[in-house]
Write a protein that holds these residues in place. Structure first.
Motif, mmCIF file in Angstrom:
data_model
loop_
_atom_site.group_PDB
_atom_site.id
_atom_site.type_symbol
_atom_site.label_atom_id
_atom_site.label_comp_id
_atom_site.label_asym_id
_atom_site.label_seq_id
_atom_site.Cartn_x
_atom_site.Cartn_y
_atom_site.Cartn_z
ATOM 1 N N TYR A 1 0.859 -1.158 0.046
ATOM 2 C CA TYR A 1 -0.013 -0.001 0.117
ATOM 3 C C TYR A 1 0.899 1.278 -0.014
ATOM 4 N N ASP A 2 0.600 2.181 -1.032
ATOM 5 C CA ASP A 2 1.338 3.277 -1.030
ATOM 6 C C ASP A 2 0.666 4.390 -0.471
ATOM 7 N N ILE A 3 0.838 4.721 0.937
ATOM 8 C CA ILE A 3 0.191 5.852 1.300
ATOM 9 C C ILE A 3 0.899 6.961 1.555
ATOM 10 N N LYS A 4 0.700 8.323 0.749
ATOM 11 C CA LYS A 4 1.645 9.194 0.413
ATOM 12 C C LYS A 4 1.880 9.873 1.554
ATOM 13 N N GLN A 19 17.785 8.185 1.657
ATOM 14 C CA GLN A 19 16.398 7.533 1.647
ATOM 15 C C GLN A 19 15.259 8.612 1.196
ATOM 16 N N MET A 20 15.447 9.713 1.934
ATOM 17 C CA MET A 20 14.229 10.622 1.913
ATOM 18 C C MET A 20 14.341 11.245 0.204
ATOM 19 N N LYS A 21 15.468 11.499 -0.026
ATOM 20 C CA LYS A 21 15.561 12.126 -1.535
ATOM 21 C C LYS A 21 14.896 10.813 -2.493
ATOM 22 N N LYS A 22 15.246 9.573 -2.255
ATOM 23 C CA LYS A 22 14.770 8.671 -3.126
ATOM 24 C C LYS A 22 13.372 8.581 -3.327
ATOM 25 N N ALA A 23 12.833 8.428 -1.740
ATOM 26 C CA ALA A 23 11.385 8.344 -1.743
ATOM 27 C C ALA A 23 10.545 9.489 -2.252
ATOM 28 N N TYR A 50 7.743 10.395 -5.980
ATOM 29 C CA TYR A 50 6.438 11.042 -6.118
ATOM 30 C C TYR A 50 6.468 12.266 -7.206
ATOM 31 N N LYS A 51 7.812 12.871 -7.184
ATOM 32 C CA LYS A 51 7.834 13.998 -8.549
ATOM 33 C C LYS A 51 7.639 13.406 -9.796
ATOM 34 N N THR A 52 8.147 12.176 -9.737
ATOM 35 C CA THR A 52 8.128 11.466 -11.495
ATOM 36 C C THR A 52 6.949 11.027 -11.628
#
Length: 218
Positions: free
Chosen positions: A126-129, A207-211, A215-217
């Motif tokens: 589940y992807d909960i933004k 990790q933050m930058k990757k996560a 969403y930006k892409t």
């Protein structure tokens, strides 16, 4: 299937455990103010020891491949927390009434109350933004706060450790070795704690930058 069921139960158990401790401290503060802070460890210290000790299985999870990720991170975080909790708090009574214990328990609880639901959601794909964003940004205020509080507790314990020589080994002895813990802790506070925090913060930033970039892409 067994692994998924086991991880589900584990994450739910830890979530409820840390939620209980967070709510206990918060409600005690709402009802009685900071006057209850000196009794936090007496009230929920054993509960914290249990749930924090239970986290040691996460190192095994990582080493055995049950969960993804570098085993160094749980070893660094969970190992250090348990050592601090057992040897710098649980075994040293004078520090247990310090308000720093309450603040540290709040910081640790807030981290875990977010971390375990995130892991649970990830386990079921589940992807909960909002949860993902919170998971990878809440560390910015909480991790430095945790490092400061942990270091402050060690620092405040130094006079007690120097006067009692607790955990230290003095010469002469049969093995002809010495272990001056206060000196070692002073070196730790001046050096290794900074390297450890830099390593952890760098890891969390990546990790933050990757996560967030994911969403930006989208």
């Amino acid at each position: 299937m067994f692994a998924k069921t086991y991880l589900t139960i584990y994450n739910i158990l830890q979530f409820f455990g840390y939620t209980y401790m967070f709510l206990f401290i918060t409600l005690e503060y709402v009802k009685h103010g900071t006057s209850t802070f000196n009794s936090t460890y007496r009230n929920i210290g054993s509960t914290f020891v249990f749930f924090q000790g239970l986290q040691l299985v996460e190192i095994i999870h990582s080493l055995t491949g049950l969960t993804k990720g570098n085993p160094i991170m749980p070893l660094l975080q969970i190992g250090a927390r348990n050592m601090l909790l057992h040897y710098m708090i649980d075994k040293i009574e004078p520090i247990q009434t310090s308000h720093l214990i309450t603040y540290l328990f709040l910081v640790w609880s807030m981290i875990e109350v977010i971390r375990y639901p995130f892991y649970l959601a990830h386990l079921y794909h589940y992807d909960i933004k909002w949860l993902t964003i919170l998971r990878y940004t809440i560390w910015i205020p909480l991790y430095p706060s945790g490092f400061f509080l942990e270091s402050a507790i060690i620092y405040l314990n130094l006079p007690y450790l120097e006067s009692t020589q607790k955990y230290s080994i003095q010469l002469p002895n049969a093995f002809n070795i010495s272990f001056p813990l206060p000196l070692i802790l002073k070196i730790h506070l001046c050096s290794t704690v900074w390297f450890a925090s830099f390593y952890l913060f760098t890891h969390m930033y990546k990790q933050m930058k990757k996560a967030l970039n994911a969403y930006k892409t989208c």
